[in-house]
Design an enzyme around this catalytic site. Structure first.
Site, PDB file in Angstrom:
ATOM      1  CE  LYS A  24      -3.494   1.654   3.122  1.00  0.00           C
ATOM      2  NZ  LYS A  24      -4.922   1.057   3.697  1.00  0.00           N
TER       3      LYS A  24
ATOM      4  CB  SER B 220      -7.541   3.452   3.953  1.00  0.00           C
ATOM      5  OG  SER B 220      -7.319   2.596   4.425  1.00  0.00           O
TER       6      SER B 220
ATOM      7  CB  SER C   3      -8.507   0.157   6.257  1.00  0.00           C
ATOM      8  OG  SER C   3      -8.955   1.404   5.818  1.00  0.00           O
TER       9      SER C   3
END
Length: 540
Positions: free
Chosen positions: A120, A201, A225
């Site tokens: 990420k 997210s 997330s």
């Protein structure tokens, strides 16, 4: 952070940025699987299978890396345009070549040796790639060194092939944000139905792993997330106990709740990644709590009989609501029973109702404190949260075309961590640990279970995310306890996950139960890249 669930519970380089248009295929093909993108030589392949291919000489780290890079180009940018990858690693093939040379010389670092991984874009890499949390304000931010978990990943022999898109600032920018959208990366899509939101997210990590753009990926979680995009993308996701993995070198939201974790297509692959990245980090004090409580190899706890004799606490509120979701959940409960577990209904969410509102206050204070510290540690143009807010305002057309930054502003208005409001709110959220432990003890249960998250919502850049009901992310988030989600089934081509939650540092126990459920149910299915859901005609 999964903003939609949070609100409900609390009442690139070398790549072209994606467009926002959702019109990808002709209307006539809207509900038809796109088989040409489903067919892939490495489709649904596991770490173990890849190692076997490299041992046999049928594949190498270089050949695998090339195949995934080609897949990213075909799926992510030119085909269905999942838009999961925000930046490719220009050093990926060089790393793969080095791993192949080591293998040829007889040195195998472990199960991740030569395995392609995506991470990420809020996790530092001390290389040519940026670390931006998806924000245009952070564009050009090159970290001077790897995050601790990235160092561990490299030591394990993994090949980092790129970084994934995310909800900007890990979904901590606006109350009307759209998950999976960032000003730097654009909108990521759910590979199951392309006009659906992959959730945030860690949207890019979830969509990429589901679409077979990598073998495994790393996400981060503050509240939902990892587990929410894992559930919505038909994956296994692990939010570890806060402290099992270091957070140093990761753009923060909350020192209390933040953690990175594995996202994979199987429990075994997630377990392999989980063990490889554990370790004591002097730059993150909370990792000291993991000493003597963590393992380097969690695969030893994977047991097909891991549910026999276990008492499972089922979230009672998840037995009501959307009939399709409830039906899948009830089927999963029956499968748990068939695999040897006994079932007890519990009111976990109700027991934490009074605590939920305090969480947002904790996050507002900790985000300001943590981000300011992070920005001081890197040599970027942004030196503080105040600088970020000013940049976004000055560049509003590009940085804030759909929603604004009121969450950032509210955080900036908060005082320091000595504020009474913060201290009181933190004490309230941390009381969740005793409440959950007492609930489990009272009912003599081994794991709390429920629907991880509702179904994927439609992408809506005008109104933002909407609540589809069902979530079990908050209890583990505010307590810092481990949470594992496993594919549970489908409603109208959209995946659902089942959650396994317990107290601190019980990942080994949870993995045994999660693996038993996975092997007994086999609910994971690869995405079909359907453009949009079109209901059948009543006369069809």
């Amino acid at each position: 952070m999964n903003r939609r669930n949070f609100l409900k519970n609390t009442s690139g380089a070398g790549l072209t940025l994606a467009t926002i248009s959702l019109g990808i295929y002709n209307e006539a093909n809207a509900s038809t699987p796109n088989e040409m993108f489903v067919d892939f030589d490495l489709n649904e392949i596991t770490i173990t299978e890849l190692q076997q291919k490299m041992i046999a000489g049928n594949q190498s780290a270089v050949s695998l890396t090339k195949m995934y890079l080609k897949r990213i180009k075909e799926i992510d940018k030119n085909g269905p345009k999942i838009n999961a990858v925000i930046e490719l690693n220009p050093d990926a093939l060089k790393i793969a070549e080095a791993m192949d040379k080591e293998r040829k010389a007889g040195r195998i670092r472990g199960q991740l040796h030569g395995i392609p991984v995506l991470i990420k874009d809020n996790i530092n890499t001390g290389d040519a790639m940026m670390t931006t949390a998806g924000s245009l304000a952070m564009k050009g931010n090159i970290a001077s060194k790897d995050a601790f978990i990235v160092t561990k990943l490299r030591e394990a022999g993994a090949v980092i092939i790129g970084k994934t898109n995310l909800s900007e600032w890990a979904n901590f920018r606006s109350s009307r944000s759209t998950s999976g959208w960032s000003s730097r990366g654009g909108q990521t899509r759910c590979p199951y139905i392309l006009d659906r939101n992959p959730s945030g997210s860690s949207a890019g990590s979830g969509a990429a792993t589901a679409a077979n753009l990598c073998t495994i990926a790393i996400g981060t979680e503050t509240d939902g997330s990892i587990v929410s995009p894992a559930s919505i993308n038909g994956l296994v996701g692990i939010k570890p106990t806060v402290g099992l993995w270091s957070r140093s070198g990761i753009i923060p939201i909350s020192n209390t709740q933040d953690t990175a974790g594995p996202m994979a297509r199987t429990v075994r692959d997630a377990a392999i990644l989980l063990g490889a990245l554990t370790g004591l980090d002097n730059a993150d004090e909370i990792t000291k709590e993991s000493v003597g409580k963590s393992y380097k190899d969690y695969t030893t706890f994977l047991d097909k009989d891991g549910l026999k004799g276990k008492r499972i606490g089922i979230e009672k509120s998840h037995l009501r609501g959307h009939e399709g979701i409830v039906a899948v959940f009830k089927e999963a409960i029956q499968e748990l029973t068939n695999l040897g577990a006994s079932i007890v209904e519990v009111d976990l969410i109700k027991s934490l109702e009074e605590i939920g509102n305090a969480e947002f206050q904790v996050l507002l204070y900790e985000f300001k404190d943590g981000l300011n510290s992070y920005l001081k540690s890197v040599n970027g143009k942004m030196k503080s949260l105040e600088d970020v807010i000013a940049f976004d305002k000055l560049n509003e057309t590009d940085a804030m075309p759909y929603f604004k930054q009121e969450t950032l502003i509210n955080s900036q208005l908060k005082g320091d961590l000595n504020s009474k409001e913060y201290i009181d709110a933190l004490a309230k959220t941390l009381s969740s640990r005793k409440i959950i432990a007492d609930l489990m003890s009272k009912n003599n249960i081994d794991s709390l279970c429920g629907v991880t998250n509702g179904l994927a919502g439609c992408i809506d850049l005008i109104n933002g995310d909407y609540d589809t009901g069902f979530s079990l992310s908050q209890p583990a988030a505010i307590s810092g306890f481990p949470h594992i989600t496993v594919p549970m089934g489908f409603v109208q081509e959209l995946p659902l996950g089942i959650s396994f939650i317990s107290t601190a540092y019980t990942e080994s126990k949870l993995l045994g139960m999660a693996y038993a459920y996975e092997q007994g149910s086999k609910k994971r299915k690869a995405p079909k890249f359907i453009t949009s859901f079109k209901p059948k005609s009543p006369n069809s």
